[in-house]
Design a protein around this motif. Structure first.
Motif, mmCIF file in Angstrom:
data_model
loop_
_atom_site.group_PDB
_atom_site.id
_atom_site.type_symbol
_atom_site.label_atom_id
_atom_site.label_comp_id
_atom_site.label_asym_id
_atom_site.label_seq_id
_atom_site.Cartn_x
_atom_site.Cartn_y
_atom_site.Cartn_z
ATOM 1 N N ALA A 3 55.501 41.029 61.691
ATOM 2 C CA ALA A 3 54.293 40.851 62.485
ATOM 3 C C ALA A 3 53.074 41.265 61.673
ATOM 4 C CB ALA A 3 54.388 41.679 63.752
ATOM 5 N N ARG A 4 51.986 40.660 61.999
ATOM 6 C CA ARG A 4 50.744 41.078 61.379
ATOM 7 C C ARG A 4 50.428 42.468 61.877
ATOM 8 N NH1 ARG A 4 47.398 36.403 63.785
ATOM 9 N NH2 ARG A 4 48.910 36.853 65.403
ATOM 10 N N ASP A 5 49.939 43.293 61.019
ATOM 11 C CA ASP A 5 49.679 44.648 61.491
ATOM 12 C C ASP A 5 48.218 44.831 61.857
ATOM 13 O OD1 ASP A 5 48.164 45.367 59.224
ATOM 14 O OD2 ASP A 5 50.017 45.701 58.114
ATOM 15 N N TYR A 6 47.937 45.979 62.409
ATOM 16 C CA TYR A 6 46.608 46.243 62.934
ATOM 17 C C TYR A 6 45.808 47.188 62.040
ATOM 18 C CZ TYR A 6 48.083 44.119 67.367
ATOM 19 O OH TYR A 6 48.507 43.249 68.331
ATOM 20 N N THR A 13 49.901 51.239 68.128
ATOM 21 C CA THR A 13 49.812 50.156 67.158
ATOM 22 C C THR A 13 51.195 49.791 66.612
ATOM 23 O OG1 THR A 13 47.648 51.001 66.548
ATOM 24 C CG2 THR A 13 48.689 49.474 65.032
ATOM 25 N N ARG A 14 51.945 50.804 66.264
ATOM 26 C CA ARG A 14 53.283 50.553 65.724
ATOM 27 C C ARG A 14 54.162 49.869 66.767
ATOM 28 N NH1 ARG A 14 55.839 48.707 62.244
ATOM 29 N NH2 ARG A 14 57.786 49.559 61.467
ATOM 30 N N GLU A 17 53.316 46.339 66.959
ATOM 31 C CA GLU A 17 53.809 45.584 65.809
ATOM 32 C C GLU A 17 55.279 45.218 66.001
ATOM 33 O OE1 GLU A 17 50.700 47.655 62.671
ATOM 34 O OE2 GLU A 17 52.833 48.093 62.521
ATOM 35 N N GLU A 21 54.492 40.868 69.837
ATOM 36 C CA GLU A 21 54.327 39.437 69.626
ATOM 37 C C GLU A 21 54.682 38.681 70.900
ATOM 38 O OE1 GLU A 21 53.566 37.751 66.401
ATOM 39 O OE2 GLU A 21 52.806 39.782 66.097
ATOM 40 N N ARG B 22 47.084 39.647 71.628
ATOM 41 C CA ARG B 22 46.835 40.509 70.488
ATOM 42 C C ARG B 22 45.540 41.305 70.701
ATOM 43 N NH1 ARG B 22 48.412 41.404 65.409
ATOM 44 N NH2 ARG B 22 46.822 41.468 63.784
#
Lengths: 218, 218
Positions: A3-6, A13-14, A17, A21, B22
């Motif tokens: 996944a794209r991270d933040y 946040t983790r 991730e 999605e 997101r």
DNA sequence: CCGGATCCTATTGGATACTG
DNA sequence: CAGTATCCAATAGGATCCGG
């Protein structure tokens, strides 16, 4: 990786991730009910493209949330212990989102696994503890469930329609209107009177008990 | 409407339609700490493009999760009561995701709001209830927080670095290694000995109390 | 059949510039 | 400061195909 991270270093946040999605948490929801095959997951998520399902399954495995059941000849997906720890979060989201449910639109379906999780999130163990053990057979849209409440314990499983109606205390059918029953907007007696809930067998007055055992505030 | 829907009629699905896009839940996370201006949100989410932030703010308003604070001359966003009900879910996700945190990568930052939520999710009210009231000043990455524990109550606020160190029982600084302290992997005494945690003032031995008050299993 | 993999198109999200 | 507008890259959606 997947996944794209933040770009932040913190738990929320983790977590996002890993399961943030699109579709991911719905796969988790269904696996909370029990291990499922690829095709079963696809059936429970009718609008998921197969490539997305395949991709999510890989990502969730890489994340340690699900795994392919070991020593099984066929491919079965199940939650890992870490994945199962998402249960309170998913149930919380279920209860929270329930409050924002409007009336069902035509194309919206009710799946057995989704309904099972909804019932779990609506279950009032403390209330149930004070009531006699009760078995229900509920036909909710296309989902046929056999619900067994015994003290503070709840067991929901998919039930064969015909058989399920036998040996239960109450068998009933309902559509999306079940929402108003669970929220208390619609009294059990009125639900039956208006036909929103149809009693198929057993003692109709037990719908009262059902409504007090399963409740989600609106 | 705003979000693409999943074609199902259930609480989890509805919840994801409202806050599953997101960035959405990160906005909620920061607003759980307090009302924020557009620019403050942008600062707390350094990698969010401004058009996405603007879009999410609109969607979350339409969903009834946030609102622009009324009778305020400037634009301030805050959670609605319904949005605030996401708190246990966000804190749960914070604790869950924390367990999957590895070491911080270079580009990952720690924001004050994220850290505040992390501390809330790590807070052990039952443990704290048995300890004397304590005030900490913590400098975690660029986040400077003033943490006040009084019985089972927790109050975290952004603190001015210099002033914060005065009048507290313990002032300390740490980086991402704080994770190992919270998870119990790194004993407080060792954290200080190795320099992972630097005591800036007050009684260093209180780091023990901090670690038992704030704990997230790994 | 089951469990995917591929291909192509339609939407979203991301980066940056710009405006009231 | 609080957003829009624009343009490009990345994902999701849909249909179809494939190997065991």
């Amino acid at each position: 990786m997947a996944a794209r991270d933040y770009g932040q270093y913190d738990g929320v946040t983790r977590g996002l991730e890993l399961v943030g999605e699109r579709w991911a948490l719905l796969i988790v929801r269904d696996l909370l009910v029990g291990p499922r095959r690829y095709g079963e997951l696809a059936a429970g998520l009718p609008r998921i493209p197969s490539n997305i399902l395949a991709a999510r399954l890989k990502e969730l495995q890489a994340a340690g949330v699900i795994r392919r059941a070991p020593r099984s000849r066929i491919v079965i997906y199940e939650l890992t212990p870490y994945g199962r720890e998402l249960e309170p979060i998913v149930l919380g989201l279920s209860a929270w989102g329930f409050k924002a449910l409007g009336d069902a639109r035509e194309e919206q379906i009710i799946t057995p696994d989704a309904m099972t999780v909804a019932l779990r999130s609506a279950f009032r163990a403390d209330v149930a503890a004070g009531l006699p053990a009760t078995a229900y057979a509920a036909q909710l849209g296309s989902a046929e469930l056999r619900i067994r409440v015994d003290g503070p314990a709840l067991d929901v499983r998919r039930g064969a329609g015909e058989d399920a109606a036998r040996g239960v205390d109450l068998a009933f059918a309902a559509g999306p209107e079940i929402r108003r029953l669970l929220s208390g907007e619609l009294a059990p007696a009125r639900a039956i009177a208006t036909g929103a809930v149809r009693v198929l067998g057993g003692r109709g007055e037990l719908l009262d008990r059902f409504a007090s055992t399963f409740h989600l505030a609106a």
